[in-house]
Design a protein around this motif. Structure first.
Motif, short mmCIF file in Angstrom:
data_model
loop_
_atom_site.label_atom_id
_atom_site.label_comp_id
_atom_site.label_asym_id
_atom_site.label_seq_id
_atom_site.Cartn_x
_atom_site.Cartn_y
_atom_site.Cartn_z
N UNK A 55 0.76 -1.45 -0.07
CA UNK A 55 -0.12 0.10 0.10
C UNK A 55 0.82 1.34 -0.05
N UNK A 56 2.24 1.27 -0.30
CA UNK A 56 2.90 2.33 -0.22
C UNK A 56 2.48 3.44 -1.20
N UNK A 57 2.40 4.88 -0.31
CA UNK A 57 1.80 6.01 -1.51
C UNK A 57 0.57 5.97 -1.65
N UNK A 111 -4.24 7.00 14.68
CA UNK A 111 -2.79 6.61 15.23
C UNK A 111 -2.13 5.51 14.76
N UNK A 151 -0.72 5.24 11.04
CA UNK A 151 0.59 6.27 10.89
C UNK A 151 1.52 5.35 11.41
N UNK A 152 1.53 4.54 12.50
CA UNK A 152 2.59 3.99 13.00
C UNK A 152 3.03 2.79 11.96
N UNK A 202 4.61 3.91 8.92
CA UNK A 202 6.16 4.57 9.30
C UNK A 202 7.10 3.34 9.60
N UNK A 226 4.78 5.31 2.89
CA UNK A 226 3.89 6.84 2.95
C UNK A 226 2.65 6.57 2.54
N UNK A 227 1.67 7.43 3.14
CA UNK A 227 0.49 7.59 2.79
C UNK A 227 -0.27 8.89 2.96
N UNK A 228 -1.41 8.96 2.40
CA UNK A 228 -2.03 10.45 2.52
C UNK A 228 -3.23 9.88 3.37
#
Lengths: 396, 342
Positions: free
Chosen positions: B146-148, B161, B164-165, B168, B173-175
């Protein structure tokens, strides 16, 4: 300065409770003391209640790690940043959409307001229709319209609309190439600065000359040429030290370049278009407040219509327009908090929403958010009052 | 002049007295509830299987059954509940301010929430974890691909939360596209604003069947976090804390002992001392909580045991069809375990 006539020209001084001014002063002091005592009491009461219920208080949470992501930030931000930084990110996003909204609403509003009074039947009716449609639909619905109705018609990332394979538009937003400046580019902003300074000097000199000799020349056009032309000439002379980072479709989405997220576009469009309909009416009423004799007098001097508007009518109308215009600016800034409905990461969404919920510090977070809106509004109000005083009728 | 100002001072004093009264009036939640005649229960803003109104407008779900169990224990009537639907951002403030007596709203038990918000978690009625749902067209089979991606997530949740963890920790990365309500989040996913919808896997299952084309979306196999969900009460009222805690334990114990809403009346005559104690035939285990001896009998006869509630709302008898998995009893290979009635 006039001297007030003495109520009791002779005789002993009356006791202080019979003196109106002193009595008023005493009551005001008492009232302020009561209000202050009341405030102190509720603050103490709140703190005692929070402590009794085991709810942590204080601003220490601002230095804790936030741990969540934000899709748009004007400063460096990652999920490792602090809650204090989420506040700044949210604040800047609010300021960005408000500032661009104010600019766009002013331009659209003035155009539509003047068009509303156009002698051309079609233009006047179109302007009227614009005002009546956008003024009478609730802002939240307009935001939803731009976000959900318009967004859903956009193609997916893989079938993006593109303009020359450098600008892309899809359901995820608008992707623009980003300029990357190479060494030697510093010369261009420098030239721009010089051009701007020269233009200002030119305009001031032209104004003085016009006042003393009555002669004028198109300083506006010359300035525009200076500001655009000089940096362009330097740009070409230095061999265009800019490369463009063009967005590329990799994996799920476009990478590189500048991304303008659809939440921003929807909010900005809705705020600008909605507020512009009110500004248009303010501009119309301002222009109509100027006696028609002024226009006729200017026309009698055989000034063309655009100069009549620019030199005679609008400067006088500004005195009527500015106070209500200030209110519209304030409304726009405060309405930007509706961002939370579509997920634009503004102050209310990021800070009073996510941060509040992750930390549970409701009172501190809401107090900070309210203080921000109050401060922004007071600053805008102060600036507009200053501007109003400047254009106010100077009686000689 | 003078009158006006006197009035103001009077008003200020009156206001202060009202506030003062509020701070003193921290009577027991049980008394407040009894005076009101109903338990005020904070539930979600519509999550099928956990808390959502059915086609008759009656609230149904695993979380709703906790509200009903508490009402059955307090009033002997599982219907004595007033439901207040809350979104993720509103829920804790509503509980802290006393707007609800209890929050039964798929809420994750975390340190911060348990220790700094003035709240107590009364147990776990569903062990969950965060997963990802994607469109089958994307051809993604694992969350490591799922990168990006753009990820739709609901504001103010632990999901925000943990996602996001996760990204990382895996160097991706993600939006994050953050919405207020689960309805808006699903709307964003369906409009194609994001590639991925993330939430607790149980919620994803519930949200997936609401999509216009459920088969067009797939839930990825990875579960990336621990999300123990359970009812929450305010700190500082141990009696009420105990009532909510033991209402849940009674449902778990009933399943372990094989007591169901159908056989509970026959079980009253049971020789088994555990059953006799639970149903109030031997001793009065409700006394310590200010309840009648038959408090657990009322829960089981009107709401059912935990297994019944599970199957009816989220299990194989429901549209969600979530396996018992770790939510099975400890005797059945799961981790659901209630302390004994003794």
């Amino acid at each position: 300065m006039s001297v007030r006539p003495q109520a009791h020209p002779v005789g002993p001084k009356p006791p202080f409770w019979r003196d109106r001014a002193k009595r008023a002063l005493i009551f005001q002091v008492l009232l302020i003391a009561a209000v202050a005592a009341f405030l102190l009491y509720i603050i103490g009461n709140t703190q005692a209640n929070l402590a009794a219920r085991g709810i942590t208080t204080g601003f220490g949470f601002l230095s804790n790690t936030a741990g969540f992501g934000i899709v748009q930030s004007l400063i460096d931000y990652s999920s490792q940043s602090t809650y204090g930084r989420t506040f700044v990110v949210g604040l800047l996003n609010t300021l960005l959409v408000s500032a661009l909204g104010v600019v766009a609403a002013t331009i659209i509003g003035f155009t539509v307001g003047i068009a509303r009074l156009s002698p051309n039947w079609l233009i006047a009716r179109l302007a009227n229709a614009y005002i009546e449609i956008f003024r009478n639909i609730p802002l939240l619905l307009q935001i939803f319209f731009w976000y959900f109705a318009v967004l859903r018609t956009m193609p997916s990332a893989r079938d993006s609309l593109s303009l020359g394979e450098v600008v892309f538009l899809n359901v995820r937003g608008l992707y623009l190439p980003e300029p990357l400046f190479e060494s030697g580019f510093g010369l261009i902003p420098l030239t721009l600065g010089i051009a701007v300074a020269a233009s200002i000097a030119l305009v001031v000199w032209n104004k003085r000359r016009h006042e003393t000799t009555g002669k004028r020349f198109p300083a506006g056009w010359i300035s525009l040429g200076l500001i655009l032309g000089l940096p362009l000439m330097v740009l070409v002379a230095t061999g265009v030290p800019v490369t463009w980072d063009v967005p590329q479709l990799t994996g799920f989405n476009f990478r590189g370049g500048i991304t303008i997220i659809p939440e921003f576009l929807a909010l900005w469009l809705a705020l600008s278009i909605y507020t512009a309909s009110f500004i248009a009416e303010i501009v119309r009423s301002g222009i109509q407040a100027i006696s028609h004799g002024q226009t006729e007098a200017a026309q009698a001097l055989s000034l063309p219509r655009n100069l009549v508007l620019r030199l005679v009518v609008v400067p006088q109308a500004m005195r009527v327009i500015i106070p209500p215009l200030t209110s519209q600016y304030l409304n726009l800034i405060k309405n930007s908090s509706l961002a939370t409905a579509i997920g634009y990461p503004d102050l209310v969404s990021v800070f009073a929403g996510t941060t509040l919920n992750q930390t549970g510090q409701a009172i501190e977070v809401i107090a900070m958010t309210m203080a921000v809106y109050l401060t922004i509004s007071l600053l805008v109000s102060m600036f507009m009052n200053w501007f109003n005083a400047r254009v106010a009728l100077v009686e000689r | 002049m003078l009158n006006k100002k006197n009035k103001l001072v009077l008003l200020a004093t009156a206001g202060a007295m009202v506030l003062g009264a509020n701070s003193v009036a921290q009577a027991s939640t049980l008394d407040d509830t009894k005076n009101r005649g109903a338990v005020q229960c904070g539930v979600s803003d519509g999550l099928p299987g956990f808390s959502a109104p059915d086609d008759q407008g009656e609230w149904q779900g695993l979380d709703v059954d906790v509200c009903r169990a508490v009402a059955a224990a307090v009033f002997g009537d599982a219907e004595a509940v007033r439901y207040i639907s809350l979104n993720a951002v509103e829920r804790f403030t509503a509980l802290q301010s006393g707007e609800v007596d209890l929050l039964s709203r798929n809420t994750t038990w975390t340190t911060t929430r348990d220790t700094t918000l003035g709240l107590n978690f009364a147990g776990v009625n569903f062990y969950d974890g965060i997963g990802f749902m994607v469109n089958t067209d994307l051809g993604v089979s694992s969350s490591t691909e799922l990168d990006g991606a753009a990820v739709c997530v609901q504001s103010g949740t632990t999901t925000e939360l943990n996602v996001a963890d996760y990204f990382r920790a895996n160097g991706m990365t993600f939006d994050p596209i953050v919405f207020d309500t689960s309805e808006q989040t699903v709307g964003g996913y369906e409009a194609g604003r994001c590639d991925v919808l993330t939430s607790d896997t149980s919620q994803l299952a519930a949200l997936r069947i609401q999509l216009s084309d459920p088969d067009g979306s797939v839930i990825l196999p990875e579960v990336i976090s621990k999300e123990p969900l359970g009812p929450v009460v305010r700190q500082g009222d141990d009696q009420w804390f105990n009532i909510v805690k033991w209402s849940l334990f009674a449902m778990l114990n009933a399943e372990e002992m094989g007591i169901t809403s159908d056989n509970v009346d026959e079980m009253l005559a049971s020789e088994d001392p555990d059953i006799a104690r639970l149903l109030g035939e031997d001793g009065n285990y409700g006394q310590g909580m200010g309840l009648e001896a038959n408090w657990a009998y009322n829960i089981i006869s009107q709401v059912g045991n935990y297994g019944e509630s599970y199957e009816r709302n989220v299990g194989m008898d429901s549209p969600l069809q979530i396996e018992r998995g770790i939510n099975a009893l400890w005797t059945q290979g799961g981790i659901q375990y209630a302390p004994p009635i003794r």
